[in-house]
Design an enzyme around this catalytic site. Structure first.
Site, PDB file in Angstrom:
ATOM      1  CG  ASP A  36      -1.957   1.097   1.192  1.00  0.00           C
ATOM      2  OD1 ASP A  36      -1.771   2.068   0.433  1.00  0.00           O
ATOM      3  OD2 ASP A  36      -2.957   0.989   1.927  1.00  0.00           O
ATOM      4  CG  ASP A 102       5.127  17.145 -18.946  1.00  0.00           C
ATOM      5  OD1 ASP A 102       4.906  15.940 -18.679  1.00  0.00           O
ATOM      6  OD2 ASP A 102       4.245  17.916 -19.371  1.00  0.00           O
ATOM      7  CE1 TYR A 125       0.896  13.311 -11.890  1.00  0.00           C
ATOM      8  CE2 TYR A 125       1.330  14.967 -13.557  1.00  0.00           C
ATOM      9  CZ  TYR A 125       1.542  13.707 -13.039  1.00  0.00           C
ATOM     10  OH  TYR A 125       2.399  12.842 -13.677  1.00  0.00           O
ATOM     11  CE  LYS A 129       5.457  12.297 -10.642  1.00  0.00           C
ATOM     12  NZ  LYS A 129       5.789  10.886 -10.333  1.00  0.00           N
TER      13      LYS A 129
END
Length: 291
Positions: A36, A102, A125, A129
């Site tokens: 997990d 990117d 997002y 990242k």
């Protein structure tokens, strides 16, 4: 080389790694039932469970639009999980390869992005990242962060598969033509990772970009998919180019996702092939799967 721990084995890149790894490299990619990613203690225990030669983190929360409201889950998978893996990698004195995106850039640069260009994510997002990248850099000195973009393959959910399916269902499509990037084969990313793994003990370490050569818009990519499909006798719908503003989404997309691969070419001798050959290969595989 000893066994390689791969997270995200059900994704496009992780799956390609399992499929393309030579017999002498043991790839272990535990599924969600075995590991997990939202529980750091499970990640730590997995790293401690065997004498791994390296970790390859392909796992990511990639639902870009959903991340705008599912913020906690996105940060758990994209930032906190890499942090736990990096800390465990350092404790075990093993290197880690981390696949990034990117989307850490805002897309306003006119030229190709280099590894040292300032990051400026514009959505959840991309921010999550970028948080994962920072966690890797600060916790694991022996790391390779591999940014890529516009990942496509004959498996999973991606733009090429969507166009291939819609091309058989609709006579006309509208596709965004003012976003530029580098369509990139998941198989080619996996091959690049395998190449890096062959030298990972000695490095060099740091942040690198890997995408297929050349550039395209989503419109041009769709046209390439349909042109190749037509060589197999498949339908070729008409494609209308539209602006990003004509297709609003909850999360902003970078207008420029082009990444320079000069550094990975210099340090690792990796020269990506042109994206068109990669797309032809993927479309051929999709046609074969339907035969």
């Amino acid at each position: 080389m000893g066994p390689i721990l791969v997270t995200g084995g059900s994704g496009q890149v992780g799956g390609a790694l399992e499929r393309l790894a030579p017999a002498e490299i043991e790839i272990f990619a535990p599924g969600r039932s075995e590991l997990d990613l939202t529980v750091p203690s499970e990640l730590t225990a997995m790293v401690r469970s065997r004498p791994w030669a390296a970790i390859v983190n392909c796992a990511a929360y990639t639902a870009v639009d959903r991340a705008e409201t599912d913020v906690v889950a996105a940060w758990q998978v994209n930032a906190l999980a890499p942090a736990a893996l990096a800390a465990a990698a350092k404790a075990a004195d093993i290197p880690i390869i981390h696949v990034s995106t990117d989307y850490v850039f805002d897309g306003t640069k006119r030229d190709f992005y280099g590894e040292d260009d300032p990051v400026a994510p514009v959505g959840v997002y991309g921010a999550s990242k970028e948080g994962g990248e920072q966690a890797i850099r600060t916790a694991a000195p022996r790391h390779v962060i591999l940014r890529t973009a516009w990942v496509v393959s004959a498996t999973g959910a991606n733009f090429v598969k969507t166009m291939f399916r819609l091309g058989a269902e609709r006579p006309q499509l509208r596709v965004v033509a003012d976003q530029r990037g580098c369509p990139t084969s998941a198989d080619d990313i996996a091959r690049a990772i395998l190449h890096i793994l062959g030298r990972i003990e000695a490095g060099p370490y740091g942040t690198y970009h890997f995408v297929n050569g050349g550039e395209a818009t989503w419109y041009a990519l769709a046209e390439a998919v349909f042109a190749r499909a037509a060589t197999h006798g498949r339908p070729s719908p008409s494609v209308e180019p539209i602006l990003t503003s004509d297709y609003p989404t909850p999360a902003a997309r970078p207008a420029n996702s082009r990444l320079s691969t000069a550094k990975i070419g210099r340090d690792y001798g990796i020269t990506p092939r042109d994206w068109r050959g990669a797309i032809d290969e993927i479309v051929d595989a999709l046609v074969k799967d339907q035969a």
